[in-house]
Design a protein around this motif. Sequence first.
Motif, PDB file in Angstrom:
ATOM      1  N   GLY A  61      -0.753   7.398  -8.031  1.00  0.00           N
ATOM      2  CA  GLY A  61       0.362   6.897  -6.877  1.00  0.00           C
ATOM      3  C   GLY A  61       1.036   5.772  -7.073  1.00  0.00           C
ATOM      4  N   ALA A  62       0.143   4.724  -7.542  1.00  0.00           N
ATOM      5  CA  ALA A  62       0.481   3.368  -7.351  1.00  0.00           C
ATOM      6  C   ALA A  62       1.343   3.225  -8.741  1.00  0.00           C
ATOM      7  N   THR A  63       1.464   3.929  -9.931  1.00  0.00           N
ATOM      8  CA  THR A  63       2.035   3.891 -10.928  1.00  0.00           C
ATOM      9  C   THR A  63       3.461   4.600 -10.537  1.00  0.00           C
ATOM     10  N   ARG A  64       3.263   5.542 -10.039  1.00  0.00           N
ATOM     11  CA  ARG A  64       4.545   6.577  -9.316  1.00  0.00           C
ATOM     12  C   ARG A  64       5.413   5.469  -8.684  1.00  0.00           C
ATOM     13  N   VAL A  76       3.023  -6.163  -5.776  1.00  0.00           N
ATOM     14  CA  VAL A  76       2.103  -5.644  -6.397  1.00  0.00           C
ATOM     15  C   VAL A  76       1.652  -4.453  -5.266  1.00  0.00           C
ATOM     16  N   VAL A  77       1.623  -3.283  -5.998  1.00  0.00           N
ATOM     17  CA  VAL A  77       1.336  -1.912  -5.395  1.00  0.00           C
ATOM     18  C   VAL A  77      -0.175  -1.489  -5.791  1.00  0.00           C
ATOM     19  N   HIS A  78      -0.509  -0.831  -4.792  1.00  0.00           N
ATOM     20  CA  HIS A  78      -1.945  -0.171  -4.831  1.00  0.00           C
ATOM     21  C   HIS A  78      -1.846   1.189  -4.091  1.00  0.00           C
ATOM     22  N   ASP A  97       0.866  -1.067  -0.115  1.00  0.00           N
ATOM     23  CA  ASP A  97      -0.114   0.087   0.001  1.00  0.00           C
ATOM     24  C   ASP A  97       0.986   1.210  -0.007  1.00  0.00           C
ATOM     25  N   THR A  98       0.769   2.053  -0.938  1.00  0.00           N
ATOM     26  CA  THR A  98       1.828   3.368  -1.284  1.00  0.00           C
ATOM     27  C   THR A  98       1.204   4.437  -0.789  1.00  0.00           C
ATOM     28  N   ARG A  99       0.077   4.423  -0.280  1.00  0.00           N
ATOM     29  CA  ARG A  99      -0.711   5.577   0.274  1.00  0.00           C
ATOM     30  C   ARG A  99      -0.132   6.181   1.523  1.00  0.00           C
ATOM     31  N   PRO A 115       4.848   4.120   1.897  1.00  0.00           N
ATOM     32  CA  PRO A 115       4.231   5.393   1.122  1.00  0.00           C
ATOM     33  C   PRO A 115       5.395   5.650   0.182  1.00  0.00           C
ATOM     34  N   THR A 116       4.943   6.221  -1.046  1.00  0.00           N
ATOM     35  CA  THR A 116       5.744   6.323  -2.414  1.00  0.00           C
ATOM     36  C   THR A 116       7.031   7.074  -2.016  1.00  0.00           C
ATOM     37  N   ALA A 117       7.029   8.264  -1.198  1.00  0.00           N
ATOM     38  CA  ALA A 117       7.658   8.996  -0.858  1.00  0.00           C
ATOM     39  C   ALA A 117       9.055   8.066  -0.086  1.00  0.00           C
ATOM     40  N   ASP A 118       8.540   7.142   0.520  1.00  0.00           N
ATOM     41  CA  ASP A 118       9.557   6.484   1.504  1.00  0.00           C
ATOM     42  C   ASP A 118      10.542   5.359   0.832  1.00  0.00           C
TER      43      ASP A 118
END
Length: 165
Positions: free
Chosen positions: A108-111, A98-100, A60-62, A79-82
Amino acid sequence: MTTEQLTDPLTSTNAVLRVPPAAPEAAAAHFAASLAFHTDVSDVAAALGGAADPGFLLVDTRSTESWDQGHIPGAVHLPTADIPRLAEVLLHRSVPVVVHCWGPGCNGATRAAHALAGLGYQVKEMLGGFEYWIREGFGYETAAGPARRDPDALTAPLSSGACGC
């Protein structure tokens, strides 16, 4: 309508066929590639519910605030930033990821997938994200404990549990 009208975007009145479909060989290659990059909520739920080891790690990238609102049981919060700082701590390059993120209106998941692939991880994006996880009626966790909503009749079958895709 003539064949010339189908291939001429200036004279075609049919927006669907204004650009003709790809040749079958090109379409097969495109869709095979798409499946290498994407999976969907139902397939992830079936894999997570059907085996002790589904063969991948759900990430979970939120943000933390979003995670606290609700998250999929068993997911790892990254999180994506981390990702640059924590990917090597939380993930192993031999296990596909697998990201979401929130849902189809969020990239955000694409990034996150881009960042992880750049670090050498095998990665797929879960189409629909957390939104469709909930809309399809799968359980999730909140600070108050487990939760589940009834499936949305416009996004998931109400009776059989399988969409037949």
